[in-house]
Design a protein around this motif. Structure first.
Motif, PDB file in Angstrom:
ATOM      1  N   PHE A 128      25.147 -27.596  19.195  1.00 38.04           N
ATOM      2  CA  PHE A 128      25.511 -28.502  18.110  1.00 38.04           C
ATOM      3  C   PHE A 128      27.020 -28.759  18.147  1.00 38.04           C
ATOM      4  CE2 PHE A 128      21.688 -26.293  16.769  1.00 38.04           C
ATOM      5  CZ  PHE A 128      20.903 -27.333  16.281  1.00 38.04           C
ATOM      6  N   LYS A 129      27.398 -30.003  17.913  1.00 36.15           N
ATOM      7  CA  LYS A 129      28.818 -30.332  17.914  1.00 36.15           C
ATOM      8  C   LYS A 129      29.135 -31.287  16.774  1.00 36.15           C
ATOM      9  CE  LYS A 129      31.293 -30.377  21.690  1.00 36.15           C
ATOM     10  NZ  LYS A 129      32.464 -29.507  21.393  1.00 36.15           N
ATOM     11  N   SER A 130      30.087 -30.888  15.940  1.00 38.16           N
ATOM     12  CA  SER A 130      30.518 -31.735  14.832  1.00 38.16           C
ATOM     13  C   SER A 130      31.404 -32.854  15.355  1.00 38.16           C
ATOM     14  CB  SER A 130      31.299 -30.905  13.814  1.00 38.16           C
ATOM     15  OG  SER A 130      31.941 -31.745  12.878  1.00 38.16           O
ATOM     16  N   ILE A 131      31.302 -34.030  14.734  1.00 42.67           N
ATOM     17  CA  ILE A 131      32.181 -35.128  15.140  1.00 42.67           C
ATOM     18  C   ILE A 131      33.625 -34.843  14.746  1.00 42.67           C
ATOM     19  CG2 ILE A 131      30.305 -36.812  14.971  1.00 42.67           C
ATOM     20  CD1 ILE A 131      31.668 -37.824  12.376  1.00 42.67           C
ATOM     21  N   SER A 132      33.844 -33.775  13.963  1.00 45.19           N
ATOM     22  CA  SER A 132      35.199 -33.369  13.601  1.00 45.19           C
ATOM     23  C   SER A 132      35.737 -32.273  14.504  1.00 45.19           C
ATOM     24  CB  SER A 132      35.237 -32.885  12.145  1.00 45.19           C
ATOM     25  OG  SER A 132      34.946 -33.946  11.262  1.00 45.19           O
ATOM     26  N   ASP A 133      34.942 -31.859  15.498  1.00 41.68           N
ATOM     27  CA  ASP A 133      35.425 -30.852  16.428  1.00 41.68           C
ATOM     28  C   ASP A 133      36.610 -31.384  17.227  1.00 41.68           C
ATOM     29  OD1 ASP A 133      33.630 -29.028  15.608  1.00 41.68           O
ATOM     30  OD2 ASP A 133      32.437 -28.973  17.437  1.00 41.68           O
ATOM     31  N   ALA A 134      37.422 -30.472  17.731  1.00 36.08           N
ATOM     32  CA  ALA A 134      38.631 -30.867  18.452  1.00 36.08           C
ATOM     33  C   ALA A 134      38.323 -31.753  19.652  1.00 36.08           C
ATOM     34  CB  ALA A 134      39.378 -29.613  18.895  1.00 36.08           C
ATOM     35  N   ASP A 135      37.310 -31.404  20.411  1.00 35.06           N
ATOM     36  CA  ASP A 135      37.007 -32.163  21.618  1.00 35.06           C
ATOM     37  C   ASP A 135      35.533 -32.548  21.628  1.00 35.06           C
ATOM     38  OD1 ASP A 135      36.987 -33.344  24.070  1.00 35.06           O
ATOM     39  OD2 ASP A 135      37.103 -31.470  25.220  1.00 35.06           O
ATOM     40  N   LEU A 136      35.269 -33.832  21.445  1.00 33.86           N
ATOM     41  CA  LEU A 136      33.892 -34.307  21.489  1.00 33.86           C
ATOM     42  C   LEU A 136      33.418 -34.575  22.912  1.00 33.86           C
ATOM     43  CD1 LEU A 136      33.614 -36.771  18.466  1.00 33.86           C
ATOM     44  CD2 LEU A 136      32.741 -34.457  18.661  1.00 33.86           C
ATOM     45  N   ASP A 137      34.375 -34.624  23.843  1.00 34.60           N
ATOM     46  CA  ASP A 137      34.036 -34.819  25.246  1.00 34.60           C
ATOM     47  C   ASP A 137      33.265 -36.127  25.453  1.00 34.60           C
ATOM     48  OD1 ASP A 137      34.102 -34.121  27.900  1.00 34.60           O
ATOM     49  OD2 ASP A 137      32.270 -32.921  27.825  1.00 34.60           O
ATOM     50  N   LEU A 138      33.796 -37.208  24.890  1.00 39.25           N
ATOM     51  CA  LEU A 138      33.132 -38.506  24.984  1.00 39.25           C
ATOM     52  C   LEU A 138      33.726 -39.406  26.064  1.00 39.25           C
ATOM     53  CD1 LEU A 138      32.912 -39.380  21.170  1.00 39.25           C
ATOM     54  CD2 LEU A 138      31.087 -38.497  22.618  1.00 39.25           C
ATOM     55  N   ASP A 139      34.939 -39.089  26.521  1.00 36.46           N
ATOM     56  CA  ASP A 139      35.664 -40.003  27.405  1.00 36.46           C
ATOM     57  C   ASP A 139      35.320 -39.793  28.872  1.00 36.46           C
ATOM     58  OD1 ASP A 139      36.946 -41.051  25.202  1.00 36.46           O
ATOM     59  OD2 ASP A 139      38.608 -39.624  25.326  1.00 36.46           O
ATOM     60  N   THR A 140      35.581 -40.841  29.636  1.00 32.57           N
ATOM     61  CA  THR A 140      35.459 -40.747  31.092  1.00 32.57           C
ATOM     62  C   THR A 140      36.651 -39.968  31.627  1.00 32.57           C
ATOM     63  OG1 THR A 140      36.703 -42.783  31.453  1.00 32.57           O
ATOM     64  CG2 THR A 140      34.293 -42.987  31.142  1.00 32.57           C
ATOM     65  N   GLU A 141      36.594 -39.613  32.901  1.00 28.27           N
ATOM     66  CA  GLU A 141      37.699 -38.872  33.516  1.00 28.27           C
ATOM     67  C   GLU A 141      38.984 -39.696  33.471  1.00 28.27           C
ATOM     68  OE1 GLU A 141      37.863 -35.730  34.484  1.00 28.27           O
ATOM     69  OE2 GLU A 141      35.822 -35.538  33.678  1.00 28.27           O
ATOM     70  N   GLU A 142      38.861 -41.009  33.679  1.00 30.89           N
ATOM     71  CA  GLU A 142      40.043 -41.877  33.643  1.00 30.89           C
ATOM     72  C   GLU A 142      40.658 -41.897  32.248  1.00 30.89           C
ATOM     73  OE1 GLU A 142      38.748 -45.111  37.100  1.00 30.89           O
ATOM     74  OE2 GLU A 142      38.909 -45.742  35.006  1.00 30.89           O
ATOM     75  N   GLU A 143      39.792 -41.997  31.237  1.00 29.33           N
ATOM     76  CA  GLU A 143      40.278 -42.013  29.859  1.00 29.33           C
ATOM     77  C   GLU A 143      40.938 -40.688  29.499  1.00 29.33           C
ATOM     78  OE1 GLU A 143      37.178 -45.101  27.653  1.00 29.33           O
ATOM     79  OE2 GLU A 143      36.537 -43.047  28.065  1.00 29.33           O
ATOM     80  N   LYS A 144      40.396 -39.611  30.016  1.00 25.07           N
ATOM     81  CA  LYS A 144      40.978 -38.294  29.747  1.00 25.07           C
ATOM     82  C   LYS A 144      42.371 -38.162  30.369  1.00 25.07           C
ATOM     83  CE  LYS A 144      36.594 -35.779  29.389  1.00 25.07           C
ATOM     84  NZ  LYS A 144      35.696 -34.800  30.053  1.00 25.07           N
ATOM     85  N   GLU A 145      42.527 -38.670  31.576  1.00 21.11           N
ATOM     86  CA  GLU A 145      43.825 -38.607  32.253  1.00 21.11           C
ATOM     87  C   GLU A 145      44.865 -39.434  31.505  1.00 21.11           C
ATOM     88  OE1 GLU A 145      45.130 -36.902  34.801  1.00 21.11           O
ATOM     89  OE2 GLU A 145      43.277 -35.712  34.720  1.00 21.11           O
TER      90      GLU A 145
END
Length: 628
Positions: free
Chosen positions: A482-499
């Motif tokens: 389970f992951k809250s949308i208020s968690d620090a990292d939702l891990d939604l982005d692509t690798e490019e977006e993360k960089e």
């Protein structure tokens, strides 16, 4: 005639039984009726192999007679009766069970059901009677005997006269006191009520002469008629075959037995044989009692042993998460204590409880699958208890309840189960996303939810205080965390977006540090947000205590002023115009940037449904910026 002492340290033991063993004085009637039923059982058993008995099952009965003037209650049966030796052994020796001896002597085994086990029930009569007489004649004997005792000085036995085999017990009630009104036991309505409560399912008729008052014309004295009535129903509904009963039969029993005015949602009628033999008739109510979610509510099923009520609410038969269930359980295998009022904690009871839990779960699962509308109505009333069950059992109830709980969802705004959510997860999705808020509408206004919905992920809406606590205990469902949308990292982005985000974060590290120092007592860090789309700011939680948990825990009355604090992070949207404004202020006006940091934090608090910590400062800051 000679007065004899009770055996087996009688005075001390008798005093203990009268004053300590039994919780309620009213059970004396249950015990006498149970003994009468045993006596009839013995003669009925004999009649099956001895035609000279001359009686069939319909000829047997228990009779109660009340005499208010003389303050007596008389209970008679036409059972097997007692010899002089039987009186000595069964009534002269406390805790000597004639019923148990009868079963052993006749090698009846466990299949033949005779109620008495301990031989102490008879002495409960001395809780209400100052003197008890027993007139009895054994089947096949020419002699009758009269046993008499006041329960203190011992007893007497003398020959007497009685026409037929059987036993008549007469209780001479104690005098009334301020605390105890013993005379009420001579009231026909009281006796009818006690028979109905404890002995309704004794398998032989319990008869009593009952008065009926008929009011005719006004001004005339009412007419009083008397007739012999059967007080008990004898055959309990749960002993009948299912094909003999209709839904109306089941519902009528429920409405009468449990004094509800609304039919139940469903019923569960089960018979079990094997390691634990019992009959059960359980009901799932349509509405919750007014005190259901209060500490005053008592859970439990009515527990019978061979048709005799033992406990009105046996809490051990139901787990807390199914505490709303009402019903009855009847077993011949229970290990009762000496008063027949309480259960020994034994393996049988635990097996029955486990089986009932499984039956309830299966019935609810079937309802969820086959009648969704009915299940959702039920769930609106009692579903909260399932979530509390998961949380309060520290996960022990996960397997039982995980497929029964439901949450509102961003998928068509409907209630969904975790199973349904997982079945719709996108390929490669590792988490079950959820958002917390007071209502579905409030949640849908949260800034964090916009981007996650844009990416096509379903979000569960947690609107009840216990929701997040429950899933934290569950840890995962089918391997999906389970992951809250208020968690620090939702891990939604692509690798490019993360960089790109990492680079931007590094470039503005000093500015974020400066802002964090301006509100250091409020947040752990200030950083760029990867979860915001059009909104300028939001709060995230970095530790085990989430923002929603902080809100719930601090609202509890037992908090005692010790405030719980989540580790908060203030997140800034790099794609919002406010980000460029912050960079300009950091370069040109750091004092104003401090005010911006405080305002953005207060704004994020309000979005989360939390109170602004210093409303006066908040208002002054807004006015200050408006006048610049």
């Amino acid at each position: 005639m000679q007065t004899k002492e009770f055996k087996a340290e009688s005075k001390r033991l008798l005093d203990m039984m009268i004053n300590s063993i039994y919780t309620h004085k009213e059970i004396f009637l249950r015990e006498i009726i149970s003994n009468a039923s045993d006596a009839i059982d013995k003669l009925y058993f004999k009649s099956l192999t001895d035609t000279s008995v001359g009686l069939n099952k319909d000829d047997f009965a228990i009779t109660i007679a009340l005499d208010k003037d003389n303050r007596t209650i008389t209970v008679s049966d036409n059972g097997i009766g007692m010899t002089e030796d039987d009186l000595e052994n069964n009534l002269g020796t406390i805790a000597q069970s004639g019923s148990l001896a009868f079963k052993k002597e006749n090698d009846l085994g466990e299949d033949v059901d005779i109620i008495g086990q301990f031989g102490v029930g008879f002495y409960s009569t001395f809780m209400v009677a100052k003197e008890v007489t027993v007139l009895t004649k054994a089947y096949g004997s020419d002699k009758a005997y009269l046993w008499k005792s006041n329960g203190v000085d011992g007893y007497t036995i003398e020959e007497s006269e009685k026409a037929e085999a059987g036993t008549t017990i007469t209780l001479y009630l104690k005098d009334d006191t301020e605390d105890e009104k013993y005379s009420t036991y001579c009231d026909q309505y009281q006796v009818q009520s006690l028979v109905k409560k404890y002995s309704d399912y004794i398998r032989f008729p319990i008869k009593m002469e009952v008065e009926h008052t008929h009011y005719t014309e006004e001004g005339k004295d009412p007419e009083v008629t008397k007739e012999i009535e059967v007080l008990n129903s004898m055959t309990p509904i749960w002993k009948k075959n299912k094909n003999e009963l209709t839904d109306e039969d089941y519902n009528n029993f429920y409405l009468e037995k449990f004094m509800d005015y609304e039919p139940p949602v469903t019923h569960i009628h089960s018979k079990n044989e094997g390691i634990a033999t019992y009959d059960a008739l359980l009901y799932i109510p349509a509405r919750a009692p007014f005190d259901y979610y209060s500490k005053d509510y008592e859970k439990g099923l009515q527990l019978y042993s061979s048709g005799v009520l033992i406990m009105d609410k046996c809490a051990d038969l139901l787990p807390d998460w199914f505490s709303f269930v009402k019903g009855v359980v009847d077993s011949e295998d229970l290990s009762l204590n000496i008063s027949r009022e309480m259960l020994q904690q034994d393996r049988q009871l635990k097996i029955i409880a486990k089986n009932l839990e499984k039956s309830i779960k299966n019935e609810l699962t079937k309802m969820l699958k086959n009648d969704r509308e009915k299940y959702e109505k039920f769930y609106d009333v009692f579903g909260l208890q399932f979530k509390f069950g998961i949380y309060q059992s520290y996960g022990a109830a996960n397997d039982t309840l995980k497929d029964l709980i439901m949450f509102k969802s961003s998928f068509e705004g409907k209630n969904v189960t975790l199973k349904e959510y997982v079945s719709r997860m996108k390929e490669g999705q590792e988490h079950i996303y959820y958002a917390c808020g007071e209502t579905k509408e409030r949640i849908e206004m949260l800034p964090q939810i916009e981007k996650i919905k844009d990416k096509g992920y379903e979000v569960l809406y947690f609107t009840q205080d216990v929701d997040e606590f429950a899933i934290k205990v569950m840890i995962n469902y089918d391997g999906k965390t389970f992951k809250s949308i208020s968690d620090a990292d939702l891990d939604l982005d692509t690798e490019e977006e993360k960089e790109e985000a990492k680079k931007l974060d590094e470039e503005n590290k000093d500015m974020f540090t400066f802002m964090q120092e301006a509100i250091s007592d409020k947040v752990k860090t200030v950083r760029l947000s990867k979860k915001l789309k059009s909104h300028p700011v939001c709060l995230s939680s970095d530790g085990n205590i989430t923002i929603e948990m902080e809100k719930v825990l601090n609202s509890m009355p037992q908090n005692d002023g010790n405030k719980v604090k989540a580790e908060k992070a203030l997140e800034i949207n790099p794609n919002h115009p406010i980000f460029e404004k912050l960079k300009t202020l950091y370069a040109q006006d750091k004092d104003t940037l401090k005010d911006y940091a405080k305002l953005l934090y207060d704004q994020a608090l309000l979005i989360e449904g939390l109170s602004v910590e210093n409303p006066v400062e908040f208002a002054n800051l807004i006015c200050g910026l408006m006048t610049k």
